[in-house]
Design a protein around this motif. Structure first.
Motif, PDB file in Angstrom:
ATOM      1  N   ALA A   1       0.857  -1.185   0.000  1.00 38.87           N
ATOM      2  CA  ALA A   1       0.000   0.000   0.000  1.00 38.87           C
ATOM      3  C   ALA A   1       0.889   1.228   0.000  1.00 38.87           C
ATOM      4  O   ALA A   1       1.973   1.223   0.597  1.00 38.87           O
ATOM      5  CB  ALA A   1      -0.916   0.011   1.225  1.00 38.87           C
ATOM      6  N   THR A   2       0.451   2.262  -0.698  1.00 43.13           N
ATOM      7  CA  THR A   2       1.170   3.531  -0.683  1.00 43.13           C
ATOM      8  C   THR A   2       0.276   4.599  -0.065  1.00 43.13           C
ATOM      9  O   THR A   2      -0.926   4.659  -0.357  1.00 43.13           O
ATOM     10  CB  THR A   2       1.580   3.968  -2.092  1.00 43.13           C
ATOM     11  N   ILE A   3       0.859   5.417   0.784  1.00 39.66           N
ATOM     12  CA  ILE A   3       0.126   6.480   1.474  1.00 39.66           C
ATOM     13  C   ILE A   3       0.859   7.793   1.196  1.00 39.66           C
ATOM     14  O   ILE A   3       2.020   7.962   1.590  1.00 39.66           O
ATOM     15  CB  ILE A   3       0.057   6.224   2.993  1.00 39.66           C
ATOM     16  N   SER A   4       0.192   8.692   0.506  1.00 36.37           N
ATOM     17  CA  SER A   4       0.794   9.978   0.149  1.00 36.37           C
ATOM     18  C   SER A   4       0.514  11.011   1.227  1.00 36.37           C
ATOM     19  O   SER A   4      -0.642  11.175   1.647  1.00 36.37           O
ATOM     20  CB  SER A   4       0.244  10.475  -1.193  1.00 36.37           C
ATOM     21  N   ILE A   5       1.563  11.685   1.666  1.00 36.94           N
ATOM     22  CA  ILE A   5       1.434  12.764   2.640  1.00 36.94           C
ATOM     23  C   ILE A   5       1.682  14.075   1.903  1.00 36.94           C
ATOM     24  O   ILE A   5       2.756  14.271   1.329  1.00 36.94           O
ATOM     25  CB  ILE A   5       2.456  12.600   3.786  1.00 36.94           C
ATOM     26  N   PRO A   6       0.710  14.982   1.879  1.00 37.69           N
ATOM     27  CA  PRO A   6       0.928  16.259   1.178  1.00 37.69           C
ATOM     28  C   PRO A   6       2.115  17.007   1.768  1.00 37.69           C
ATOM     29  O   PRO A   6       2.320  17.014   2.988  1.00 37.69           O
ATOM     30  CB  PRO A   6      -0.383  17.011   1.399  1.00 37.69           C
ATOM     31  N   ARG A   7       2.863  17.640   0.923  1.00 38.11           N
ATOM     32  CA  ARG A   7       4.057  18.358   1.386  1.00 38.11           C
ATOM     33  C   ARG A   7       3.699  19.535   2.278  1.00 38.11           C
ATOM     34  O   ARG A   7       4.513  20.002   3.057  1.00 38.11           O
ATOM     35  CB  ARG A   7       4.857  18.850   0.189  1.00 38.11           C
TER      36      ARG A   7
ATOM     37  N   TRP B   1      -2.437  25.053 -12.106  1.00 38.52           N
ATOM     38  CA  TRP B   1      -3.894  25.081 -12.239  1.00 38.52           C
ATOM     39  C   TRP B   1      -4.597  23.938 -11.502  1.00 38.52           C
ATOM     40  O   TRP B   1      -5.803  23.763 -11.628  1.00 38.52           O
ATOM     41  CB  TRP B   1      -4.315  25.088 -13.714  1.00 38.52           C
ATOM     42  N   VAL B   2      -3.846  23.125 -10.743  1.00 34.53           N
ATOM     43  CA  VAL B   2      -4.458  22.095  -9.904  1.00 34.53           C
ATOM     44  C   VAL B   2      -3.791  22.152  -8.538  1.00 34.53           C
ATOM     45  O   VAL B   2      -2.850  22.918  -8.322  1.00 34.53           O
ATOM     46  CB  VAL B   2      -4.309  20.678 -10.508  1.00 34.53           C
ATOM     47  N   ASN B   3      -4.271  21.333  -7.607  1.00 32.37           N
ATOM     48  CA  ASN B   3      -3.680  21.334  -6.264  1.00 32.37           C
ATOM     49  C   ASN B   3      -2.671  20.198  -6.114  1.00 32.37           C
ATOM     50  O   ASN B   3      -2.461  19.396  -7.030  1.00 32.37           O
ATOM     51  CB  ASN B   3      -4.779  21.227  -5.198  1.00 32.37           C
ATOM     52  N   ASP B   4      -2.074  20.143  -4.928  1.00 26.91           N
ATOM     53  CA  ASP B   4      -1.059  19.129  -4.665  1.00 26.91           C
ATOM     54  C   ASP B   4      -1.630  17.718  -4.696  1.00 26.91           C
ATOM     55  O   ASP B   4      -0.896  16.754  -4.926  1.00 26.91           O
ATOM     56  CB  ASP B   4      -0.416  19.370  -3.294  1.00 26.91           C
ATOM     57  N   TYR B   5      -2.934  17.589  -4.463  1.00 30.77           N
ATOM     58  CA  TYR B   5      -3.516  16.256  -4.342  1.00 30.77           C
ATOM     59  C   TYR B   5      -3.593  15.569  -5.703  1.00 30.77           C
ATOM     60  O   TYR B   5      -3.403  14.356  -5.814  1.00 30.77           O
ATOM     61  CB  TYR B   5      -4.875  16.347  -3.674  1.00 30.77           C
ATOM     62  N   ALA B   6      -3.870  16.340  -6.740  1.00 29.34           N
ATOM     63  CA  ALA B   6      -3.849  15.762  -8.083  1.00 29.34           C
ATOM     64  C   ALA B   6      -2.442  15.281  -8.418  1.00 29.34           C
ATOM     65  O   ALA B   6      -2.243  14.219  -9.010  1.00 29.34           O
ATOM     66  CB  ALA B   6      -4.333  16.785  -9.105  1.00 29.34           C
ATOM     67  N   ARG B   7      -1.456  16.076  -8.031  1.00 26.31           N
ATOM     68  CA  ARG B   7      -0.081  15.673  -8.281  1.00 26.31           C
ATOM     69  C   ARG B   7       0.262  14.408  -7.499  1.00 26.31           C
ATOM     70  O   ARG B   7       0.936  13.514  -8.025  1.00 26.31           O
ATOM     71  CB  ARG B   7       0.880  16.799  -7.901  1.00 26.31           C
TER      72      ARG B   7
ATOM     73  N   ARG C   1      -4.048   2.307  -2.184  1.00 24.05           N
ATOM     74  CA  ARG C   1      -3.536   3.684  -2.155  1.00 24.05           C
ATOM     75  C   ARG C   1      -4.407   4.556  -1.264  1.00 24.05           C
ATOM     76  O   ARG C   1      -5.619   4.351  -1.160  1.00 24.05           O
ATOM     77  CB  ARG C   1      -3.478   4.271  -3.570  1.00 24.05           C
ATOM     78  N   LEU C   2      -3.771   5.532  -0.630  1.00 27.06           N
ATOM     79  CA  LEU C   2      -4.464   6.479   0.234  1.00 27.06           C
ATOM     80  C   LEU C   2      -3.715   7.804   0.166  1.00 27.06           C
ATOM     81  O   LEU C   2      -2.483   7.832   0.140  1.00 27.06           O
ATOM     82  CB  LEU C   2      -4.504   5.961   1.680  1.00 27.06           C
ATOM     83  N   THR C   3      -4.447   8.902   0.134  1.00 27.10           N
ATOM     84  CA  THR C   3      -3.859  10.239   0.159  1.00 27.10           C
ATOM     85  C   THR C   3      -4.408  10.997   1.357  1.00 27.10           C
ATOM     86  O   THR C   3      -5.630  11.036   1.559  1.00 27.10           O
ATOM     87  CB  THR C   3      -4.183  11.007  -1.137  1.00 27.10           C
ATOM     88  N   ILE C   4      -3.534  11.598   2.149  1.00 21.18           N
ATOM     89  CA  ILE C   4      -3.973  12.367   3.319  1.00 21.18           C
ATOM     90  C   ILE C   4      -4.441  13.745   2.827  1.00 21.18           C
ATOM     91  O   ILE C   4      -3.796  14.772   3.055  1.00 21.18           O
ATOM     92  CB  ILE C   4      -2.846  12.478   4.369  1.00 21.18           C
ATOM     93  N   GLY C   5      -5.501  13.735   2.124  1.00 20.44           N
ATOM     94  CA  GLY C   5      -6.076  14.919   1.496  1.00 20.44           C
ATOM     95  C   GLY C   5      -7.043  14.426   0.440  1.00 20.44           C
ATOM     96  O   GLY C   5      -7.315  13.225   0.343  1.00 20.44           O
ATOM     97  N   PRO C   6      -7.624  15.327  -0.360  1.00 18.34           N
ATOM     98  CA  PRO C   6      -8.531  14.896  -1.411  1.00 18.34           C
ATOM     99  C   PRO C   6      -7.831  13.883  -2.339  1.00 18.34           C
ATOM    100  O   PRO C   6      -6.634  14.007  -2.590  1.00 18.34           O
ATOM    101  CB  PRO C   6      -8.867  16.194  -2.147  1.00 18.34           C
TER     102      PRO C   6
ATOM    103  N   PRO D   1     -11.009  15.459   3.567  1.00 13.90           N
ATOM    104  CA  PRO D   1     -11.441  16.821   3.200  1.00 13.90           C
ATOM    105  C   PRO D   1     -10.265  17.708   2.815  1.00 13.90           C
ATOM    106  O   PRO D   1      -9.106  17.441   3.158  1.00 13.90           O
ATOM    107  CB  PRO D   1     -12.119  17.329   4.479  1.00 13.90           C
ATOM    108  N   GLN D   2     -10.569  18.779   2.111  1.00 14.29           N
ATOM    109  CA  GLN D   2      -9.557  19.691   1.586  1.00 14.29           C
ATOM    110  C   GLN D   2      -8.695  20.291   2.694  1.00 14.29           C
ATOM    111  O   GLN D   2      -7.495  20.511   2.508  1.00 14.29           O
ATOM    112  CB  GLN D   2     -10.252  20.817   0.810  1.00 14.29           C
ATOM    113  N   ASP D   3      -9.277  20.533   3.863  1.00 15.81           N
ATOM    114  CA  ASP D   3      -8.521  21.220   4.915  1.00 15.81           C
ATOM    115  C   ASP D   3      -7.808  20.258   5.867  1.00 15.81           C
ATOM    116  O   ASP D   3      -7.214  20.689   6.846  1.00 15.81           O
ATOM    117  CB  ASP D   3      -9.446  22.145   5.714  1.00 15.81           C
ATOM    118  N   MET D   4      -7.836  18.951   5.583  1.00 15.90           N
ATOM    119  CA  MET D   4      -7.191  17.996   6.478  1.00 15.90           C
ATOM    120  C   MET D   4      -5.693  18.275   6.639  1.00 15.90           C
ATOM    121  O   MET D   4      -5.176  18.230   7.764  1.00 15.90           O
ATOM    122  CB  MET D   4      -7.417  16.564   5.992  1.00 15.90           C
ATOM    123  N   PRO D   5      -4.928  18.587   5.581  1.00 12.74           N
ATOM    124  CA  PRO D   5      -3.501  18.862   5.790  1.00 12.74           C
ATOM    125  C   PRO D   5      -3.237  20.102   6.632  1.00 12.74           C
ATOM    126  O   PRO D   5      -2.218  20.174   7.325  1.00 12.74           O
ATOM    127  CB  PRO D   5      -2.962  19.044   4.364  1.00 12.74           C
ATOM    128  N   THR D   6      -4.151  21.098   6.588  1.00 13.98           N
ATOM    129  CA  THR D   6      -3.952  22.315   7.379  1.00 13.98           C
ATOM    130  C   THR D   6      -4.363  22.099   8.831  1.00 13.98           C
ATOM    131  O   THR D   6      -3.711  22.595   9.756  1.00 13.98           O
ATOM    132  CB  THR D   6      -4.757  23.471   6.775  1.00 13.98           C
TER     133      THR D   6
END
Length: 532
Positions: free
Chosen positions: A217-223, A360-366, A427-432, A436-441
């Motif tokens: 499993a891969t888990i992405s943590i937004p920068r 033109w997109v956010n970090d989560y798409a990346r 796969r899991l991303t700690i964000g969208p 929710p969008q504000d989870m990393p903040t």
């Protein structure tokens, strides 16, 4: 005094009777000499030394046969070990200490086999063959030498190249033990030039692998995740007991530089204090114990993709290749190109942009695209690809990677990687789109830990409830009672604009016009991708 010469029997003056055409081909016919030549070549191919025993120097042949039988015994043993314990066999070839005698033995075998072929050619005595057969036998000998000695020599070269790369990338140290039945590694992507001051990993992904099944499993943590937590046994607990929580400047990828510049003494036994700190932070965020890291130089990442021959990805939406940020304020010039939707093979340059672009997109798409690239690379790392492109992969890997994973355990990890190919990658991303969008903040770490455990330890599927038996107490609905209406399905999300209606020229003109709102809407789906 008279002298008389000793009597010499008439029988001693007779030439020997050459009745064995294999050892004495002079008296044999031309067809027999040709058959003899092919027979001796076949013996040298299967049992080096046997041709010398039957037609040449028996002492040399017997010595060569001893080495041949020992080599065949080792080959048979390796085959048995591959069936019984593949992991142990891989460890033999990847461990820097055990691989060295294997390299020496393979090189010596290559030289010895070549010497046996050349000696066999001497025994064949090409001058006794017909001119046409002489050329055929000589050509066959060259081909057989390339197949045998050449293959062994190239194999020794490959193993030595891998050994050098392993020594340059990975650490020497004791083997890692799984935690709760899993290995957890931190994979970071950043700019890893000679001057490492200020490095900030743009890609932060934890890879968790089941130690028995290889399920990964891969888990992405937004920068930009804030308030990263540390466990009480982390060296950073004393510095940041409430977490890395100084606001917008304390996003998680800034921790690498902070520790490298200000707190390296907290990790005196680590060659890379910044990476060690990132492991502690990722573990605190996810509620896992991170055992090792791999740091990939994203600037050199393209060379690894090119070494693989490109990477196949099903691109979900248009991805821009951003123009220069000439003023340093994040406002880029119009793109220099576009990566179009659909299944395609990306070369190193385009794969790097596909993984890094976020205009033109956010970090989560990346993050989603980076996960796609990872999964695609894993899918392409089959034995055929690795063998045929080995030198390029090794050369690229030694330039773009560093790690603290123990070199002596790489065989075990390679075995797990082969097992992982038979499972779908979770796969899991700690964000969208997973949070929710504000989870990393404003991260809720209790919720994050729960979702991580659900990802790694999914509940088994529930058995379907048995149908009630007639007369078991449940009242049947009257015949004229209408069946209850099925709940109305949720309205599907508005589909993105069809890709066929969008062209690179149209998007480029929007960028030139500065129509950021339209571009943001049209590119919102460029994180929806999958391995090709």
């Amino acid at each position: 005094m008279s002298f008389s010469s000793p009597k010499v029997s008439r029988a001693s003056n007779r030439p020997p009777v050459l009745t064995n055409p294999v050892r004495y081909p002079e008296s044999a016919s031309a067809p027999v000499r040709s058959k003899r030549a092919w027979f001796l070549l076949l013996l040298t191919l299967v049992l080096p030394g046997s041709a010398q025993v039957v037609a040449g120097n028996k002492r040399v042949g017997r010595l060569a046969l001893r080495f041949t039988f020992a080599a065949w015994a080792l080959v048979i043993g390796a085959v048995v070990l591959a069936v019984v314990n593949r992991e142990a066999l891989l460890n033999l070839f990847t461990n820097p200490w055990t691989s060295l005698p294997i390299i020496v033995a393979m090189a010596a075998a290559a030289v010895g086999w070549a010497a046996m072929f050349l000696n066999t050619l001497k025994i064949i005595r090409p001058a006794l063959l017909a001119p046409g057969m002489r050329a055929l036998v000589g050509g066959a000998l060259v081909v057989l030498m390339v197949i045998t000695s050449g293959t062994l020599g190239y194999g020794a070269f490959m193993i030595n190249s891998g050994r050098n790369a392993i020594n340059s990338i990975f650490a020497s140290g004791p083997d890692m033990e799984p935690v709760d039945g899993r290995y957890n590694f931190l994979v970071m992507g950043g700019d890893a030039g000679a001057d490492r001051t200020g490095r900030r990993p743009d890609s932060i992904i934890v890879v968790s692998v089941d130690a028995k099944t290889g399920q990964a499993a891969t888990i992405s943590i937004p920068r930009n995740l804030q308030n990263a937590q540390f466990s009480p046994n982390s060296p950073l607990w004393g510095v940041y007991p409430e977490g890395f929580n100084c606001g917008d400047s304390c996003i998680i990828n800034a921790l690498y530089t902070d520790v490298t510049n200000n707190h390296p003494a907290l990790y005196p036994n680590d060659a890379d204090p910044g990476a060690a700190a990132m492991m502690d932070a990722a573990g605190g965020v996810l509620g896992l114990t991170i055992q090792g890291y791999v740091l990939v130089d994203m600037a050199g990442f393209s060379s690894l993709i090119d070494a693989l021959g490109g990477v196949k990805v099903n691109v979900g939406g248009w991805v821009p290749i951003s123009g220069d940020d000439v003023y340093g304020n994040g406002q880029h010039l119009p793109p220099t190109g576009w990566i179009s939707p659909g299944e395609q093979t990306l070369n190193g340059y385009h794969a790097l942009w596909y993984a890094r672009s976020r205009q033109w997109v956010n970090d989560y798409a990346r993050s989603q695209r980076q996960q796609c690239i990872q999964a695609a690379i894993m899918a392409q790392m089959d034995p055929a690809t690795v063998l045929t492109k080995f030198n390029g992969i090794v050369a690229a890997g030694s330039q773009v990677m560093e790690s603290d994973l123990p070199a002596g355990q790489l065989g075990s990890f390679a075995s797990l990687a082969l097992k992982a190919k038979s499972h779908d990658l979770a796969r899991l991303t700690i964000g969208p789109p997973d949070f929710p969008q504000d989870m990393p903040t404003y991260p809720d770490f209790a919720v994050i830990h729960q979702r991580v455990q659900e990802l790694l330890n999914p509940a088994p599927p529930a058995d379907p409830a048995p149908a009630p038996e007639p007369g078991s107490g449940s009242a049947e609905a009257p015949a004229d009672t209408p069946a209850p209406e099925a709940p109305a399905p949720e309205a599907p999300a508005a589909p993105a604009a069809p890709s066929a209606d969008i062209t690179a020229e149209y998007l480029q003109q929007l960028a030139i016009n500065g129509d950021d709102a339209t571009l943001s809407a049209l590119l919102a789906n460029n994180g929806t991708c999958s391995p090709g």
